[in-house]
Write a protein that holds these residues in place. Structure first.
Motif, PDB file in Angstrom:
ATOM      1  N   TRP A  49     -33.872 -29.760  20.368  1.00 32.01           N
ATOM      2  CA  TRP A  49     -34.311 -28.555  19.660  1.00 32.01           C
ATOM      3  C   TRP A  49     -33.235 -27.492  19.814  1.00 32.01           C
ATOM      4  O   TRP A  49     -32.746 -27.237  20.915  1.00 32.01           O
ATOM      5  CB  TRP A  49     -35.628 -28.040  20.219  1.00 32.01           C
ATOM      6  CG  TRP A  49     -36.192 -26.887  19.435  1.00 32.01           C
ATOM      7  CD1 TRP A  49     -37.020 -26.955  18.351  1.00 32.01           C
ATOM      8  CD2 TRP A  49     -35.941 -25.505  19.652  1.00 32.01           C
ATOM      9  NE1 TRP A  49     -37.302 -25.705  17.884  1.00 32.01           N
ATOM     10  CE2 TRP A  49     -36.654 -24.788  18.654  1.00 32.01           C
ATOM     11  CE3 TRP A  49     -35.175 -24.787  20.571  1.00 32.01           C
ATOM     12  CZ2 TRP A  49     -36.637 -23.404  18.570  1.00 32.01           C
ATOM     13  CZ3 TRP A  49     -35.149 -23.411  20.484  1.00 32.01           C
ATOM     14  CH2 TRP A  49     -35.879 -22.723  19.498  1.00 32.01           C
ATOM     15  N   SER A  50     -32.842 -26.889  18.707  1.00 22.65           N
ATOM     16  CA  SER A  50     -31.794 -25.872  18.736  1.00 22.65           C
ATOM     17  C   SER A  50     -32.177 -24.728  17.824  1.00 22.65           C
ATOM     18  O   SER A  50     -32.748 -24.926  16.744  1.00 22.65           O
ATOM     19  CB  SER A  50     -30.456 -26.483  18.289  1.00 22.65           C
ATOM     20  OG  SER A  50     -29.421 -25.525  18.350  1.00 22.65           O
ATOM     21  N   GLU A  51     -31.854 -23.520  18.257  1.00 22.83           N
ATOM     22  CA  GLU A  51     -32.196 -22.326  17.476  1.00 22.83           C
ATOM     23  C   GLU A  51     -31.047 -21.335  17.543  1.00 22.83           C
ATOM     24  O   GLU A  51     -30.450 -21.118  18.601  1.00 22.83           O
ATOM     25  CB  GLU A  51     -33.466 -21.675  18.038  1.00 22.83           C
ATOM     26  CG  GLU A  51     -33.846 -20.388  17.320  1.00 22.83           C
ATOM     27  CD  GLU A  51     -34.936 -19.634  18.051  1.00 22.83           C
ATOM     28  OE1 GLU A  51     -35.729 -18.951  17.373  1.00 22.83           O
ATOM     29  OE2 GLU A  51     -35.006 -19.721  19.292  1.00 22.83           O
ATOM     30  N   ASP A  58     -47.976 -20.613  19.047  1.00 19.58           N
ATOM     31  CA  ASP A  58     -46.752 -20.530  18.246  1.00 19.58           C
ATOM     32  C   ASP A  58     -46.455 -19.067  17.918  1.00 19.58           C
ATOM     33  O   ASP A  58     -47.310 -18.351  17.389  1.00 19.58           O
ATOM     34  CB  ASP A  58     -46.919 -21.337  16.956  1.00 19.58           C
ATOM     35  CG  ASP A  58     -45.613 -21.481  16.196  1.00 19.58           C
ATOM     36  OD1 ASP A  58     -45.124 -20.454  15.689  1.00 19.58           O
ATOM     37  OD2 ASP A  58     -45.102 -22.616  16.113  1.00 19.58           O
ATOM     38  N   ARG A  59     -45.240 -18.624  18.269  1.00 14.54           N
ATOM     39  CA  ARG A  59     -44.947 -17.199  18.137  1.00 14.54           C
ATOM     40  C   ARG A  59     -44.808 -16.753  16.684  1.00 14.54           C
ATOM     41  O   ARG A  59     -44.830 -15.548  16.416  1.00 14.54           O
ATOM     42  CB  ARG A  59     -43.680 -16.852  18.927  1.00 14.54           C
ATOM     43  CG  ARG A  59     -42.385 -17.371  18.393  1.00 14.54           C
ATOM     44  CD  ARG A  59     -41.215 -16.668  19.092  1.00 14.54           C
ATOM     45  NE  ARG A  59     -39.949 -17.100  18.538  1.00 14.54           N
ATOM     46  CZ  ARG A  59     -39.118 -17.947  19.126  1.00 14.54           C
ATOM     47  NH1 ARG A  59     -39.438 -18.469  20.299  1.00 14.54           N
ATOM     48  NH2 ARG A  59     -37.974 -18.274  18.558  1.00 14.54           N
ATOM     49  N   SER A  76     -44.766 -19.477  27.416  1.00 12.21           N
ATOM     50  CA  SER A  76     -45.344 -18.729  26.290  1.00 12.21           C
ATOM     51  C   SER A  76     -44.228 -18.246  25.369  1.00 12.21           C
ATOM     52  O   SER A  76     -43.038 -18.388  25.677  1.00 12.21           O
ATOM     53  CB  SER A  76     -46.163 -17.543  26.801  1.00 12.21           C
ATOM     54  OG  SER A  76     -45.342 -16.674  27.575  1.00 12.21           O
ATOM     55  N   ALA A  77     -44.615 -17.654  24.249  1.00 10.59           N
ATOM     56  CA  ALA A  77     -43.669 -17.098  23.267  1.00 10.59           C
ATOM     57  C   ALA A  77     -42.687 -18.151  22.776  1.00 10.59           C
ATOM     58  O   ALA A  77     -41.491 -17.899  22.642  1.00 10.59           O
ATOM     59  CB  ALA A  77     -42.921 -15.905  23.864  1.00 10.59           C
ATOM     60  N   ARG A  78     -43.198 -19.347  22.503  1.00 12.55           N
ATOM     61  CA  ARG A  78     -42.388 -20.436  21.991  1.00 12.55           C
ATOM     62  C   ARG A  78     -42.900 -20.878  20.625  1.00 12.55           C
ATOM     63  O   ARG A  78     -44.082 -20.738  20.313  1.00 12.55           O
ATOM     64  CB  ARG A  78     -42.412 -21.642  22.936  1.00 12.55           C
ATOM     65  CG  ARG A  78     -42.013 -21.349  24.374  1.00 12.55           C
ATOM     66  CD  ARG A  78     -40.561 -20.977  24.483  1.00 12.55           C
ATOM     67  NE  ARG A  78     -40.144 -20.842  25.871  1.00 12.55           N
ATOM     68  CZ  ARG A  78     -38.979 -20.313  26.247  1.00 12.55           C
ATOM     69  NH1 ARG A  78     -38.144 -19.843  25.336  1.00 12.55           N
ATOM     70  NH2 ARG A  78     -38.662 -20.236  27.522  1.00 12.55           N
ATOM     71  N   TYR A 103     -39.124 -28.852  24.950  1.00 14.43           N
ATOM     72  CA  TYR A 103     -38.959 -28.492  26.357  1.00 14.43           C
ATOM     73  C   TYR A 103     -39.837 -29.359  27.249  1.00 14.43           C
ATOM     74  O   TYR A 103     -39.448 -29.738  28.361  1.00 14.43           O
ATOM     75  CB  TYR A 103     -39.283 -27.014  26.562  1.00 14.43           C
ATOM     76  CG  TYR A 103     -38.248 -26.054  26.001  1.00 14.43           C
ATOM     77  CD1 TYR A 103     -37.090 -26.535  25.397  1.00 14.43           C
ATOM     78  CD2 TYR A 103     -38.425 -24.687  26.077  1.00 14.43           C
ATOM     79  CE1 TYR A 103     -36.141 -25.667  24.878  1.00 14.43           C
ATOM     80  CE2 TYR A 103     -37.485 -23.801  25.564  1.00 14.43           C
ATOM     81  CZ  TYR A 103     -36.344 -24.299  24.965  1.00 14.43           C
ATOM     82  OH  TYR A 103     -35.407 -23.436  24.458  1.00 14.43           O
ATOM     83  N   ALA A 104     -41.045 -29.678  26.772  1.00 14.72           N
ATOM     84  CA  ALA A 104     -41.914 -30.571  27.536  1.00 14.72           C
ATOM     85  C   ALA A 104     -41.301 -31.968  27.634  1.00 14.72           C
ATOM     86  O   ALA A 104     -41.365 -32.633  28.675  1.00 14.72           O
ATOM     87  CB  ALA A 104     -43.294 -30.633  26.884  1.00 14.72           C
TER      88      ALA A 104
END
Length: 382
Positions: A161-163, A252-253, A291-293, A301-302
């Motif tokens: 995952w990349s942002e 989900d943020r 949170s805030a993901r 991440y999990a």
């Protein structure tokens, strides 16, 4: 330090390391080098010194003059080893620590220098800086390229995952040294970060990615097979509490919707026929509490936590005589083991290698791991 079919060449200096003078190399008693696939790698060189001439009345020979200047903290040390006519860079590091133990016996005083790989230069300055509109991989590359004088060549993987966040959404903030932040980002994605010598003197590979389980294996380790045996000792440990599943929820943020998070299998390539995560009667389960993901981010991440958990189910430690083995184990690489039996034979990932060298003796101690028992290989390439 010539030893049978092995020869060591040492370069040392403040800026551009040069061949060490004969007086220095002849005083070496032992050399230890540790390479790890995570955490700090380092070295220690022990010199035997002593005052034996009138010129030595003021101080030991290695503690004065040009030799003293070569052994100063933050000088660079490069050790090249030629084994069976093949030269390889064994060490590229920075001196960080001295220890002197004088003796009443002539020539028995001990002077020891200790150091770390060149990555220590990335760990000297804590920073509070922003990395606007950069994803994690680009941040790591940007930080590494600042240390080009140490020959660092980035070898980076793309995370699951990349942002690249917009400034209006969030700004990645680094609080700590460059090395600490790179390691933090590696852990986030289930990656490892380490620096190892490259194929050319003065070049270093900065690896940031998943443990390289696809690496070409080193020469096989052989135990209890008569004249083919090259392993002196070996021991195995099975950690039944290592493998872990991750479950939970995240809001989900962007959508504000509650999404389930559940990762119960690993994406690592498997080396064992009976992985603990799928064959044990009981498996630990941890809650995803970030949170805030974004939901996709939380899932990635999990997954990284699950992947990391299987890395050290089986841990094998042992020792080989290098001249008998005829090769070098590579931390961050792979190796095949035979002769122990079905349960523990097979391929392993090499986490750590310690080289211990003294006149007439060269041992390699190793730590290698995998996710379960049972070999998946019926033969190995010798």
């Amino acid at each position: 330090m010539p030893q049978g079919n092995l020869n060591l060449t040492i370069l040392i200096g403040a800026n551009t390391p040069r061949p060490a003078p004969t007086k220095l190399t002849e005083a070496i008693d032992s050399l230890m080098i540790i390479y790890r696939d995570s955490g700090r790698s380092g070295f220690q060189i022990v010199f035997r010194v002593g005052r034996s001439t009138p010129a030595d009345l003021q101080d030991d020979p290695l503690l004065r003059g040009s030799e003293e200047q070569l052994l100063l903290p933050f000088n660079r040390v490069i050790v090249t080893m030629t084994l069976n006519s093949q030269p390889r860079v064994l060490l590229d590091g920075i001196i960080t620590f001295h220890e002197f133990a004088p003796s009443l016996e002539l020539g028995e005083s001990i002077f020891t220098i200790t150091g770390e790989d060149v990555g220590v230069m990335m760990d000297l300055e804590e920073k509070s800086i922003e990395h606007p509109e950069l994803n994690d991989k680009t941040i790591v590359e940007t930080l590494i390229t600042q240390y080009g004088k140490y020959g660092l060549v980035p070898k980076l993987s793309t995370p699951q995952w990349s942002e690249r966040p917009l400034n209006t959404e969030r700004v990645p903030v680094q609080l700590g040294t460059d090395l600490a932040y790179i390691q933090e980002l590696a852990n986030r994605h289930g990656f490892v970060f380490y620096i190892k010598p490259g194929a050319v003197t003065g070049q270093n590979i900065a690896y940031w990615g998943s443990p390289d389980r696809a690496a070409v294996p080193s020469k096989p380790l052989t135990f209890n097979m008569g004249s083919f045996t090259n392993v002196d000792t070996i021991n195995f440990q099975y950690d039944g509490l290592a493998a872990t599943k991750v479950v939970g929820q995240v809001q989900d943020r962007k959508t504000n919707q509650i999404q389930a998070v559940s990762q119960t299998s690993s994406q690592r390539s498997l080396f064992s026929r009976e992985p603990a995560l799928t064959t044990q009667s009981h498996i630990r389960t941890t809650q995803f509490r970030q949170s805030a993901r974004l939901a996709t981010q939380a899932s990635a991440y999990a997954q990284a936590k699950v992947d990391q958990s299987i890395d050290r189910v089986i841990t094998a430690t042992g020792e080989v005589d290098t001249l008998t083995y005829g090769d070098l184990l590579q931390a961050g690489g792979t190796v095949d083991l035979r002769g122990v039996g079905y349960t523990y034979d097979g391929r392993y990932y090499v986490n750590e290698v310690t080289h211990e060298i003294r006149q007439g003796d060269y041992k390699q101690r190793f730590v290698m791991t995998r996710e379960g028992v049972g070999t998946t290989r019926s033969s190995v390439n010798v």
